[in-house]
Scaffold this motif. Structure first.
Motif, mmCIF file in Angstrom:
data_model
loop_
_atom_site.group_PDB
_atom_site.id
_atom_site.type_symbol
_atom_site.label_atom_id
_atom_site.label_comp_id
_atom_site.label_asym_id
_atom_site.label_seq_id
_atom_site.Cartn_x
_atom_site.Cartn_y
_atom_site.Cartn_z
ATOM 1 N N ALA A 18 0.831 -1.205 0.000
ATOM 2 C CA ALA A 18 0.000 0.000 0.000
ATOM 3 C C ALA A 18 0.866 1.255 0.000
ATOM 4 C CB ALA A 18 -0.926 0.000 1.212
ATOM 5 N N LEU A 19 1.968 1.214 0.725
ATOM 6 C CA LEU A 19 2.870 2.362 0.765
ATOM 7 C C LEU A 19 3.396 2.686 -0.630
ATOM 8 C CD1 LEU A 19 4.446 4.499 2.289
ATOM 9 C CD2 LEU A 19 6.182 2.763 2.766
ATOM 10 N N GLU A 20 3.742 1.666 -1.389
ATOM 11 C CA GLU A 20 4.231 1.899 -2.753
ATOM 12 C C GLU A 20 3.151 2.557 -3.616
ATOM 13 O OE1 GLU A 20 7.409 1.740 -3.656
ATOM 14 O OE2 GLU A 20 7.691 1.241 -1.537
ATOM 15 N N THR A 21 1.903 2.106 -3.463
ATOM 16 C CA THR A 21 0.794 2.709 -4.203
ATOM 17 C C THR A 21 0.620 4.173 -3.803
ATOM 18 O OG1 THR A 21 -0.329 0.583 -4.454
ATOM 19 C CG2 THR A 21 -1.702 2.564 -4.634
ATOM 20 N N LEU A 22 0.710 4.452 -2.507
ATOM 21 C CA LEU A 22 0.565 5.833 -2.029
ATOM 22 C C LEU A 22 1.708 6.730 -2.515
ATOM 23 C CD1 LEU A 22 -0.800 5.118 1.519
ATOM 24 C CD2 LEU A 22 -1.957 6.439 -0.256
ATOM 25 N N GLN A 29 0.562 13.873 -7.512
ATOM 26 C CA GLN A 29 0.013 14.992 -6.748
ATOM 27 C C GLN A 29 -1.456 14.773 -6.367
ATOM 28 O OE1 GLN A 29 0.952 18.566 -8.975
ATOM 29 N NE2 GLN A 29 3.127 18.344 -8.547
ATOM 30 N N LEU A 30 -1.796 13.530 -6.045
ATOM 31 C CA LEU A 30 -3.147 13.186 -5.629
ATOM 32 C C LEU A 30 -3.277 13.092 -4.112
ATOM 33 C CD1 LEU A 30 -3.925 10.525 -8.363
ATOM 34 C CD2 LEU A 30 -4.680 12.918 -8.284
ATOM 35 N N ILE A 31 -2.144 13.161 -3.417
ATOM 36 C CA ILE A 31 -2.120 13.137 -1.958
ATOM 37 C C ILE A 31 -0.763 13.675 -1.524
ATOM 38 C CG2 ILE A 31 -1.231 10.753 -1.801
ATOM 39 C CD1 ILE A 31 -3.091 10.397 0.667
ATOM 40 N N ILE A 32 -0.715 14.285 -0.346
ATOM 41 C CA ILE A 32 0.553 14.703 0.237
ATOM 42 C C ILE A 32 0.792 13.826 1.461
ATOM 43 C CG2 ILE A 32 1.805 16.555 1.400
ATOM 44 C CD1 ILE A 32 0.194 18.538 -0.326
ATOM 45 N N LEU A 33 1.870 13.066 1.440
ATOM 46 C CA LEU A 33 2.257 12.217 2.559
ATOM 47 C C LEU A 33 3.208 13.025 3.433
ATOM 48 C CD1 LEU A 33 2.963 8.955 0.541
ATOM 49 C CD2 LEU A 33 0.830 9.639 1.673
ATOM 50 N N ASP A 126 -4.568 16.922 1.614
ATOM 51 C CA ASP A 126 -4.873 17.277 0.229
ATOM 52 C C ASP A 126 -5.097 16.065 -0.676
ATOM 53 O OD1 ASP A 126 -4.684 19.932 0.978
ATOM 54 O OD2 ASP A 126 -2.576 20.077 0.426
ATOM 55 N N ALA A 127 -5.754 15.053 -0.152
ATOM 56 C CA ALA A 127 -6.033 13.858 -0.955
ATOM 57 C C ALA A 127 -7.192 14.127 -1.906
ATOM 58 C CB ALA A 127 -6.378 12.679 -0.057
ATOM 59 N N VAL A 128 -7.035 13.678 -3.134
ATOM 60 C CA VAL A 128 -8.130 13.663 -4.099
ATOM 61 C C VAL A 128 -8.829 12.321 -3.844
ATOM 62 C CG1 VAL A 128 -8.756 13.751 -6.531
ATOM 63 C CG2 VAL A 128 -6.769 15.039 -5.712
ATOM 64 N N LEU A 129 -9.838 12.379 -2.962
ATOM 65 C CA LEU A 129 -10.392 11.153 -2.374
ATOM 66 C C LEU A 129 -10.871 10.124 -3.393
ATOM 67 C CD1 LEU A 129 -12.227 12.566 0.751
ATOM 68 C CD2 LEU A 129 -10.022 11.425 0.623
ATOM 69 N N ASP A 130 -11.564 10.541 -4.442
ATOM 70 C CA ASP A 130 -12.069 9.543 -5.386
ATOM 71 C C ASP A 130 -10.924 8.831 -6.096
ATOM 72 O OD1 ASP A 130 -11.515 11.946 -6.740
ATOM 73 O OD2 ASP A 130 -12.965 11.504 -8.319
ATOM 74 N N ARG A 131 -9.841 9.536 -6.399
ATOM 75 C CA ARG A 131 -8.698 8.925 -7.077
ATOM 76 C C ARG A 131 -7.899 8.029 -6.125
ATOM 77 N NH1 ARG A 131 -6.659 11.872 -11.492
ATOM 78 N NH2 ARG A 131 -5.333 10.068 -11.824
ATOM 79 N N VAL A 132 -7.725 8.481 -4.894
ATOM 80 C CA VAL A 132 -7.002 7.676 -3.918
ATOM 81 C C VAL A 132 -7.813 6.428 -3.594
ATOM 82 C CG1 VAL A 132 -6.110 7.598 -1.550
ATOM 83 C CG2 VAL A 132 -5.732 9.636 -2.969
ATOM 84 N N SER A 133 -9.106 6.597 -3.356
ATOM 85 C CA SER A 133 -9.976 5.444 -3.073
ATOM 86 C C SER A 133 -9.960 4.461 -4.232
ATOM 87 C CB SER A 133 -11.406 5.899 -2.807
ATOM 88 O OG SER A 133 -11.454 6.720 -1.684
#
Length: 166
Positions: A18-22, A29-33, A126-133
């Motif tokens: 999951a970390l690799e996917t994130l 730029q779909l989420i800031i970790l 700043d997650a783009v929730l639909d894309r991250v989900s």
């Protein structure tokens, strides 16, 4: 506003995958970790193995002190017993006041992250929730989440930020 999330996986390798996917989602730029840690708990082990994800965290990361305290509250208090539990309980009260992480969150994580599982703990924004989900559809994962207000995030950073190296 930052979000502290815990993703629980029924396999020891789930959190790393999951970390690799994130990380890929962050590149898009779909989420800031902002900070994180991986927990793996082999079957038969008395406590889980933890690893702070300093490789993608930068200035403003919470650091090892925060993760150490959180993991102590979640995983060590039940093992070490009442005497140590009282000391950690006081620290836990400070964590709740400083960062909004309450006892129900700690209890829920403790009950779900057990031997034979892995978990990914993340502070993100700043997650783009639909894309991250969408990137996690079909994964055998369980999400436990608590939202932090801007003020709570700031207090966490102040309380647990790493000291700059000299």
């Amino acid at each position: 506003m930052a979000t502290l999330t815990v993703w629980r996986f029924p396999a020891l390798t789930g959190a790393e995958a999951a970390l690799e996917t994130l990380k890929d989602l962050q590149k898009q730029q779909l989420i800031i970790l902002q900070d994180g840690a991986v927990v793996t708990w082999p079957v038969g082990a008395k406590k889980p193995k933890t690893r702070h994800l300093a490789s993608f965290t930068g200035v403003g990361a919470l650091g090892g002190a925060f993760w150490g305290m959180l993991f102590g509250l979640i995983f060590l208090v039940p093992v070490l017993g009442a005497a140590v539990g009282a000391a950690f309980g006081a620290l836990g009260g400070s964590l709740a006041r400083a960062g909004g992480i309450d006892e129900s969150f700690v209890k829920e994580v403790r009950e779900r992250v057990t031997p034979g599982t892995s978990a990914l703990f993340l502070l993100s924004s700043d997650a783009v929730l639909d894309r991250v989900s969408g990137a996690f559809e079909g994964w055998d994962a369980e999400l436990i989440q608590t939202n932090l207000s801007t003020e709570e995030e700031s207090r966490l950073r102040e309380a647990f930020a790493e000291e700059p190296e000299a």
